[in-house]
Design a protein around this motif. Structure first.
Motif, PDB file in Angstrom:
ATOM      1  N   GLU A 189      -9.787  11.654  83.518  1.00 61.04           N
ATOM      2  CA  GLU A 189     -10.214  10.169  83.080  1.00 61.04           C
ATOM      3  C   GLU A 189     -10.081   9.779  81.521  1.00 61.04           C
ATOM      4  OE1 GLU A 189     -14.367   9.843  84.103  1.00 61.04           O
ATOM      5  OE2 GLU A 189     -13.963   9.477  86.464  1.00 61.04           O
ATOM      6  N   GLU A 190     -10.169  10.844  80.972  1.00 64.15           N
ATOM      7  CA  GLU A 190      -9.016  10.867  79.189  1.00 64.15           C
ATOM      8  C   GLU A 190      -9.462  11.453  78.812  1.00 64.15           C
ATOM      9  OE1 GLU A 190     -12.162   7.653  76.098  1.00 64.15           O
ATOM     10  OE2 GLU A 190     -13.451   8.628  77.624  1.00 64.15           O
ATOM     11  N   ILE A 191      -8.380  11.352  77.511  1.00 58.88           N
ATOM     12  CA  ILE A 191      -8.416  11.926  76.721  1.00 58.88           C
ATOM     13  C   ILE A 191      -8.826  11.501  75.295  1.00 58.88           C
ATOM     14  CG2 ILE A 191      -7.155  13.798  75.479  1.00 58.88           C
ATOM     15  CD1 ILE A 191      -5.609  14.681  78.203  1.00 58.88           C
ATOM     16  N   LYS A 192      -9.095  11.698  74.654  1.00 59.66           N
ATOM     17  CA  LYS A 192     -10.062  11.424  73.452  1.00 59.66           C
ATOM     18  C   LYS A 192      -9.928  11.915  71.835  1.00 59.66           C
ATOM     19  CE  LYS A 192     -13.272   8.757  73.004  1.00 59.66           C
ATOM     20  NZ  LYS A 192     -14.337   7.388  72.659  1.00 59.66           N
ATOM     21  N   ALA A 248     -13.305  13.894  82.985  1.00 54.17           N
ATOM     22  CA  ALA A 248     -13.070  13.991  84.640  1.00 54.17           C
ATOM     23  C   ALA A 248     -12.927  13.931  85.531  1.00 54.17           C
ATOM     24  CB  ALA A 248     -11.621  15.959  84.343  1.00 54.17           C
ATOM     25  N   ILE A 249     -12.443  13.962  86.593  1.00 50.49           N
ATOM     26  CA  ILE A 249     -13.647  14.014  87.919  1.00 50.49           C
ATOM     27  C   ILE A 249     -12.617  14.823  88.718  1.00 50.49           C
ATOM     28  CG2 ILE A 249     -13.667  13.207  89.720  1.00 50.49           C
ATOM     29  CD1 ILE A 249     -13.975  10.342  88.745  1.00 50.49           C
ATOM     30  N   VAL A 250     -13.544  16.049  88.960  1.00 53.82           N
ATOM     31  CA  VAL A 250     -13.626  17.672  90.218  1.00 53.82           C
ATOM     32  C   VAL A 250     -13.934  17.747  91.104  1.00 53.82           C
ATOM     33  CG1 VAL A 250     -12.884  19.869  89.727  1.00 53.82           C
ATOM     34  CG2 VAL A 250     -13.298  18.433  87.969  1.00 53.82           C
ATOM     35  N   THR A 251     -12.573  18.205  92.176  1.00 49.37           N
ATOM     36  CA  THR A 251     -13.022  18.122  93.787  1.00 49.37           C
ATOM     37  C   THR A 251     -13.207  19.304  93.254  1.00 49.37           C
ATOM     38  OG1 THR A 251     -11.775  16.133  94.556  1.00 49.37           O
ATOM     39  CG2 THR A 251     -12.264  17.452  95.775  1.00 49.37           C
ATOM     40  N   PHE A 252     -14.508  19.749  94.042  1.00 52.34           N
ATOM     41  CA  PHE A 252     -14.554  21.809  94.371  1.00 52.34           C
ATOM     42  C   PHE A 252     -13.994  21.239  96.008  1.00 52.34           C
ATOM     43  CE2 PHE A 252     -17.042  20.897  90.292  1.00 52.34           C
ATOM     44  CZ  PHE A 252     -16.084  21.865  89.746  1.00 52.34           C
ATOM     45  N   ASN A 253     -14.127  22.650  96.508  1.00 53.61           N
ATOM     46  CA  ASN A 253     -14.617  23.233  97.692  1.00 53.61           C
ATOM     47  C   ASN A 253     -13.676  21.871  98.446  1.00 53.61           C
ATOM     48  OD1 ASN A 253     -15.737  25.059  97.948  1.00 53.61           O
ATOM     49  ND2 ASN A 253     -17.985  24.209  97.597  1.00 53.61           N
ATOM     50  N   VAL A 294     -17.306  16.855  81.746  1.00 55.24           N
ATOM     51  CA  VAL A 294     -16.760  16.553  80.184  1.00 55.24           C
ATOM     52  C   VAL A 294     -16.242  17.778  79.740  1.00 55.24           C
ATOM     53  CG1 VAL A 294     -17.461  15.263  77.795  1.00 55.24           C
ATOM     54  CG2 VAL A 294     -18.281  14.699  80.099  1.00 55.24           C
ATOM     55  N   LYS A 295     -15.202  18.319  79.192  1.00 52.77           N
ATOM     56  CA  LYS A 295     -14.922  19.332  78.331  1.00 52.77           C
ATOM     57  C   LYS A 295     -14.486  19.212  76.598  1.00 52.77           C
ATOM     58  CE  LYS A 295     -14.079  23.643  77.845  1.00 52.77           C
ATOM     59  NZ  LYS A 295     -15.132  24.832  78.180  1.00 52.77           N
ATOM     60  N   TYR A 296     -15.054  20.192  76.032  1.00 55.72           N
ATOM     61  CA  TYR A 296     -14.758  19.693  74.524  1.00 55.72           C
ATOM     62  C   TYR A 296     -13.852  20.644  73.830  1.00 55.72           C
ATOM     63  CZ  TYR A 296     -18.423  16.000  73.488  1.00 55.72           C
ATOM     64  OH  TYR A 296     -19.018  14.954  74.252  1.00 55.72           O
ATOM     65  N   VAL A 297     -12.741  20.724  73.630  1.00 58.81           N
ATOM     66  CA  VAL A 297     -11.850  21.531  73.816  1.00 58.81           C
ATOM     67  C   VAL A 297     -10.903  20.897  71.687  1.00 58.81           C
ATOM     68  CG1 VAL A 297      -9.090  22.187  74.236  1.00 58.81           C
ATOM     69  CG2 VAL A 297     -10.830  21.038  75.396  1.00 58.81           C
ATOM     70  N   ARG A 298     -10.924  22.394  71.175  1.00 62.60           N
ATOM     71  CA  ARG A 298     -10.030  22.704  70.468  1.00 62.60           C
ATOM     72  C   ARG A 298      -8.511  22.747  69.752  1.00 62.60           C
ATOM     73  NH1 ARG A 298     -11.045  21.658  65.207  1.00 62.60           N
ATOM     74  NH2 ARG A 298     -10.499  23.558  64.294  1.00 62.60           N
ATOM     75  N   ALA A 299      -7.463  21.988  70.310  1.00 67.02           N
ATOM     76  CA  ALA A 299      -6.618  22.348  70.257  1.00 67.02           C
ATOM     77  C   ALA A 299      -4.856  21.454  69.420  1.00 67.02           C
ATOM     78  CB  ALA A 299      -5.435  21.554  71.632  1.00 67.02           C
ATOM     79  N   LEU A 300      -3.797  21.680  69.189  1.00 66.06           N
ATOM     80  CA  LEU A 300      -2.773  21.719  68.340  1.00 66.06           C
ATOM     81  C   LEU A 300      -2.278  20.101  68.928  1.00 66.06           C
ATOM     82  CD1 LEU A 300      -0.683  24.236  67.469  1.00 66.06           C
ATOM     83  CD2 LEU A 300      -2.247  22.803  66.203  1.00 66.06           C
ATOM     84  N   ASN A 301      -1.952  19.127  70.471  1.00 63.80           N
ATOM     85  CA  ASN A 301      -1.634  18.020  70.995  1.00 63.80           C
ATOM     86  C   ASN A 301      -2.300  17.502  71.886  1.00 63.80           C
ATOM     87  OD1 ASN A 301      -0.452  19.836  72.202  1.00 63.80           O
ATOM     88  ND2 ASN A 301       1.079  19.192  71.629  1.00 63.80           N
ATOM     89  N   GLU A 302      -2.788  16.914  72.162  1.00 62.75           N
ATOM     90  CA  GLU A 302      -3.505  16.513  74.045  1.00 62.75           C
ATOM     91  C   GLU A 302      -2.596  16.725  75.077  1.00 62.75           C
ATOM     92  OE1 GLU A 302      -3.047  12.553  75.012  1.00 62.75           O
ATOM     93  OE2 GLU A 302      -4.155  11.829  73.313  1.00 62.75           O
ATOM     94  N   LYS A 303      -1.547  17.397  74.840  1.00 61.40           N
ATOM     95  CA  LYS A 303      -0.585  18.850  76.384  1.00 61.40           C
ATOM     96  C   LYS A 303      -1.522  19.586  75.694  1.00 61.40           C
ATOM     97  CE  LYS A 303       3.730  19.810  77.947  1.00 61.40           C
ATOM     98  NZ  LYS A 303       5.042  19.406  77.327  1.00 61.40           N
TER      99      LYS A 303
END
Length: 86
Positions: free
Chosen positions: A60-63, A11-16, A27-36
């Motif tokens: 930008e991308e969820i994979k 993702a692209i995050v806008t700070f301030n 870039v964040k690595y996540v464990r979840a049941l689904n993309e949502k």
């Protein structure tokens, strides 16, 4: 019962955003049941840690990836567990 999968979210995050806007790639690595659920986790994580509003996060991308490709050690270690006792 559903199986927990590993996702990488870019993702692209806008700070301030109000004073001096600064965009940064995340870039964040996540464990979840689904993309949502993975996306919801990212929103809550960035919102709580950095006070970023949801509309300032552009996905930008969820994979879905294999656990071995995750660069985050915590995610890899959680994938190895069979049972969590609290």
């Amino acid at each position: 019962m559903s199986e927990i999968k590993t996702y990488v979210i870019r993702a692209i995050v806008t700070f301030n955003a109000s004073h001096y806007p600064m965009k940064q790639k995340v870039v964040k690595y996540v464990r979840a049941l689904n993309e949502k659920q993975a996306l919801e986790y990212l929103y809550s994580y960035l919102g709580s840690k950095n006070k970023v509003k949801r509309y300032n996060i552009k996905i930008e991308e969820i994979k879905e990836i294999p656990v071995e490709e995750a660069k985050d050690k915590t995610v890899r270690d959680l994938a190895k567990l069979n049972k969590i006792i609290m």
